[in-house]
Design a protein around this motif. Structure first.
Motif, PDB file in Angstrom:
ATOM      1  N   VAL A  65       0.350   6.478   8.743  1.00 43.02           N
ATOM      2  CA  VAL A  65      -0.737   5.951   9.484  1.00 43.02           C
ATOM      3  C   VAL A  65      -0.112   5.663  10.925  1.00 43.02           C
ATOM      4  N   GLY A  66      -0.609   6.286  11.953  1.00 44.18           N
ATOM      5  CA  GLY A  66      -0.345   6.433  13.403  1.00 44.18           C
ATOM      6  C   GLY A  66      -1.230   5.118  14.191  1.00 44.18           C
ATOM      7  N   TRP A  67      -1.710   5.444  15.051  1.00 47.95           N
ATOM      8  CA  TRP A  67      -2.352   4.246  16.017  1.00 47.95           C
ATOM      9  C   TRP A  67      -3.373   5.070  16.856  1.00 47.95           C
ATOM     10  N   SER A  68      -4.435   4.565  17.335  1.00 48.47           N
ATOM     11  CA  SER A  68      -5.205   5.352  18.345  1.00 48.47           C
ATOM     12  C   SER A  68      -4.673   5.159  19.830  1.00 48.47           C
ATOM     13  N   PRO A  69      -5.203   5.973  20.647  1.00 45.10           N
ATOM     14  CA  PRO A  69      -4.425   6.103  22.026  1.00 45.10           C
ATOM     15  C   PRO A  69      -4.755   4.742  22.694  1.00 45.10           C
ATOM     16  N   LEU A 104       0.833  -1.104   0.118  1.00 41.57           N
ATOM     17  CA  LEU A 104      -0.239   0.018   0.226  1.00 41.57           C
ATOM     18  C   LEU A 104       0.907   1.317   0.038  1.00 41.57           C
ATOM     19  N   PRO A 105       0.451   2.355  -0.508  1.00 39.74           N
ATOM     20  CA  PRO A 105       1.212   3.478  -0.601  1.00 39.74           C
ATOM     21  C   PRO A 105       1.247   4.359   0.692  1.00 39.74           C
ATOM     22  N   LEU A 106       1.222   3.610   1.978  1.00 41.44           N
ATOM     23  CA  LEU A 106       1.067   4.221   3.092  1.00 41.44           C
ATOM     24  C   LEU A 106       2.394   3.877   3.871  1.00 41.44           C
ATOM     25  N   ALA A 146     -10.178   7.005   6.803  1.00 49.72           N
ATOM     26  CA  ALA A 146      -9.215   7.900   6.663  1.00 49.72           C
ATOM     27  C   ALA A 146      -8.047   7.429   5.797  1.00 49.72           C
ATOM     28  N   PHE A 147      -7.994   6.133   5.433  1.00 55.79           N
ATOM     29  CA  PHE A 147      -7.027   5.850   4.332  1.00 55.79           C
ATOM     30  C   PHE A 147      -7.630   5.018   3.397  1.00 55.79           C
ATOM     31  N   ARG A 148      -8.817   4.802   3.186  1.00 59.85           N
ATOM     32  CA  ARG A 148      -9.304   4.315   1.851  1.00 59.85           C
ATOM     33  C   ARG A 148      -9.107   4.731   0.496  1.00 59.85           C
ATOM     34  N   THR A 149      -9.120   6.090   0.461  1.00 57.33           N
ATOM     35  CA  THR A 149      -8.633   6.719  -0.743  1.00 57.33           C
ATOM     36  C   THR A 149      -7.176   6.676  -0.999  1.00 57.33           C
TER      37      THR A 149
END
Length: 240
Positions: free
Chosen positions: A152-156, A126-128, A228-231
């Motif tokens: 791409v980070g992460w949730s608290p 993926l381009p992430l 948030a990352f689908r596109t």
């Protein structure tokens, strides 16, 4: 349809627990997202070397998805006035040494796992990306975006704590905390082995966590389906 999705992600590590992680994901029918760097392994190799290439190919065939974590697990340290960055790798030939990189240097580093993954699997990442340690700046994110990568980070609540001291944060505490706090849409972060943790997290926590979240009505999805990352994940190819 997944009504209460969570997004389980793994960064590379010393890889000792990697086969166990695969067993659990297969047994629980969970697809995860892996962020790949060529980190030093318990056996003295690298997590993207030829020893591990068949394992990554197997995971890709199972439907997991993959993105860059920089090849040498390179930490952003600071922005410099001239637009460059101070960085330090925690793997590779320049491990532990401070370096000054341009935006182009950082983009080349993001693309190295992409190229290696294609060599190993014949498939595209993926381009992430996920920055080492999650450390970024607006300037670094801009540089990455200009060569096609979205961070791409992460949730608290999704910080699962496998990097923490097992004396201060025992596995049962981390499991109970995660089951109590994780909510729909959260991105969860774990690693394929942490050198500093004496009581490994995954053998004690991973499967009970997955089972417990399922019992609470959660389901597991890969990051390319996250709103948030689908596109960004559908970008046709990385810019040269």
């Amino acid at each position: 349809m997944c009504a209460k999705p969570v997004y389980l992600t793994f960064d590379t590590g010393h890889m000792e627990i990697a086969p166990f992680v695969e067993e659990v994901l297969t047994r629980q029918d969970v697809r995860a997202t892996f962020f790949l760097a060529n980190e030093r392994t318990r056996t003295g190799g690298g997590s993207l070397d030829d020893t591990w290439a068949p394992w990554w190919k197997k995971l890709s065939d199972q439907g997991h998805v993959f993105a860059s974590h920089t090849y040498d697990h390179v930490y952003w340290r600071a922005d410099l006035p001239d637009g460059r960055f101070r960085v330090r790798a925690s793997a590779g030939p320049l491990e532990g040494k401070s370096q000054i990189w341009s935006a182009e240097d950082y983009c080349r580093e993001l693309k190295r796992p992409v190229e290696r993954f294609h060599q190993m699997t014949g498939k595209q990442m993926l381009p992430l990306f996920r920055a080492a340690g999650g450390r970024t700046s607006p300037a670094l994110l801009k540089a990455a975006a200009e060569c096609g990568f979205t961070h791409v980070g992460w949730s608290p609540a999704g910080f699962l704590g496998d990097e923490l001291s097992s004396e201060q944060y025992p596995n049962q505490m981390l499991l109970e905390q995660a089951l109590r706090n994780i909510r729909s849409g959260d991105i969860l972060l774990a690693h394929l082995g942490i050198w500093s943790r004496k009581d490994p997290w995954a053998p004690a926590v991973l499967e009970p966590l997955i089972q417990g979240l399922k019992q609470k009505g959660f389901c597991f999805a890969t990051i390319d389906t996250h709103p948030a990352f689908r596109t960004a994940a559908r970008l046709p190819e990385l810019k040269q």
